[in-house]
Scaffold this active site. Structure first.
Site, PDB file in Angstrom:
ATOM      1  N   GLU A  62       0.832  -1.213   0.000  1.00  0.00           N
ATOM      2  CA  GLU A  62       0.000   0.000   0.000  1.00  0.00           C
ATOM      3  C   GLU A  62       0.864   1.259   0.000  1.00  0.00           C
ATOM      4  O   GLU A  62       0.520   2.268  -0.622  1.00  0.00           O
ATOM      5  CB  GLU A  62      -0.944  -0.047   1.200  1.00  0.00           C
ATOM      6  CG  GLU A  62      -1.986  -1.159   1.015  1.00  0.00           C
ATOM      7  CD  GLU A  62      -2.844  -1.396   2.235  1.00  0.00           C
ATOM      8  OE1 GLU A  62      -2.291  -1.800   3.278  1.00  0.00           O
ATOM      9  OE2 GLU A  62      -4.068  -1.197   2.155  1.00  0.00           O
ATOM     10  N   GLU A 105      -4.360 -10.155   3.462  1.00  0.00           N
ATOM     11  CA  GLU A 105      -5.285  -9.850   4.565  1.00  0.00           C
ATOM     12  C   GLU A 105      -6.520 -10.746   4.619  1.00  0.00           C
ATOM     13  O   GLU A 105      -6.952 -11.143   5.710  1.00  0.00           O
ATOM     14  CB  GLU A 105      -5.726  -8.373   4.489  1.00  0.00           C
ATOM     15  CG  GLU A 105      -4.649  -7.369   4.891  1.00  0.00           C
ATOM     16  CD  GLU A 105      -3.692  -7.015   3.755  1.00  0.00           C
ATOM     17  OE1 GLU A 105      -3.754  -7.656   2.684  1.00  0.00           O
ATOM     18  OE2 GLU A 105      -2.867  -6.096   3.946  1.00  0.00           O
TER      19      GLU A 105
END
Lengths: 80, 267
Positions: free
Chosen positions: B125, B145
């Site tokens: 990210e 995730e």
């Protein structure tokens, strides 16, 4: 097209080279976690080397639970 | 502040290029300590802008760009709080990292992530907030995730969707698989492939080309071509908070963090 035996041999040679071991010190049935004493980071490094060498993608979930070179070679073979 | 050395990162300015180096044992995890120093970094943009054309973000670790958010810290903080207050603590942390990444995303100079080794979750990210990703052949990218029951929370889905399209997001998100540098290059996530250990050298070479151009035009072009997906980013924070604090996620995280095997628990 490589045979499974050829693929297995290439996997063993590549692992030996990556971990600076004598070429014939690894066998298809060896548990690579025990034999090489590698952790998850080194396992992923090895996966990158294998993918680069064979020109394939091998999703990590396909090798999860795999701990010997022979089964690893079979997984690779199914992607060639 | 043209140079800084903190506990988790450092930066140094040289000839129109500022290099930010992540240096936090063991795997450049992004927790409160790193976020605080990233906040210092983005606060220095005002002073850097007039003399800066490029920012390179790199890692001091040979095999890791960043393993992502500090899940150990997030888990311990969440479990230490009363159940009803868990969401608020997580949200406060996410608001801070979103502010930092939005600043990097919209920085009025060109940003390059020089990626070597693992670039997972929050690390990806951070790289996605940059304008250009240069990666070496051993780099691997992942959003793992969902394997633990939540979603990327540092803006990864909206930014990957903005840059590459929904199909790539779905493949990475729904499988949680790691993607090698060649594949990442093929789908456009990686702009330039470097030889093993050469990502920073290639990023510096790219930076020296970029510094030849007019900085005002560059900043205008960037503003024109790279909108911040504000609404999706807000929704991502809400969804993350909703999912993260569920008992199932806490249980999966506990199992993941306590696993001492050669390959950590990941469904």
């Amino acid at each position: 097209m490589r045979t499974l035996e050829q693929t297995t041999q290439e996997v063993l040679e590549l692992a030996a080279r990556h971990f600076n071991l004598p070429a014939r010190s690894l066998a298809p049935e060896d548990d690579f976690f025990k034999k090489l004493g590698i952790d998850s980071l080194q396992t992923l490094e090895m996966l990158s080397r294998l993918e680069n060498h064979f020109g394939i993608e091998l999703p990590d979930y396909e090798v999860q639970g795999v701990s010997d070179f022979k089964t690893l070679a079979e997984r690779i073979q199914s992607r060639l | 502040m043209k140079s800084f050395t903190g506990k988790t990162l450092r930066w140094e300015w040289r000839e129109r290029v500022v290099e930010l180096t992540l240096d936090h044992e063991p795997a450049n995890e992004i927790g409160t300590a790193m976020v605080a120093e990233l906040e210092k970094f983005v606060a220095s943009f005002g002073a850097l802008v007039p003399e800066t054309s490029v920012c390179i973000i790199t890692s001091a670790r040979k095999s890791i760009f960043s393993a992502g958010g500090d899940l150990r810290e997030l888990y311990h903080r969440a479990t230490a709080a009363p159940e009803k207050e868990r969401g608020a603590g997580v949200r406060e942390f996410l608001e801070r990292i979103h502010t930092v990444l939005n600043c990097i995303d919209a920085a009025p100079f060109v940003t390059i992530a020089a990626v070597q080794g693992l670039c997972f979750g929050g690390g990806l990210e951070l790289a996605l907030a940059c304008d250009i990703i240069v990666a070496d052949k051993m780099a691997r990218f992942a959003f793992p995730e969902l394997r633990l029951g939540f979603i990327p929370g540092f803006g990864g889905i909206p930014r990957l969707n903005r840059d590459l399209g929904n199909a790539v997001v779905r493949d990475m998100l729904f499988t949680g698989r790691t993607v090698n540098a060649t594949r990442a290059h093929a789908v456009g996530l990686v702009a330039q492939l470097a030889g093993e250990g050469q990502a920073l050298r290639i990023a510096r070479s790219t930076a020296s080309q970029i510094t030849k151009f007019d900085a005002v035009t560059q900043a205008a072009a960037k503003k024109f071509i790279k909108p911040i997906p504000d609404e999706e980013l807000r929704r991502e924070i809400d969804l993350f908070c909703e999912l993260f604090t569920r008992p199932d996620v806490m249980a999966a995280l506990k199992k993941f963090l306590e696993d001492s095997g050669p390959m950590p628990y990941l469904p």
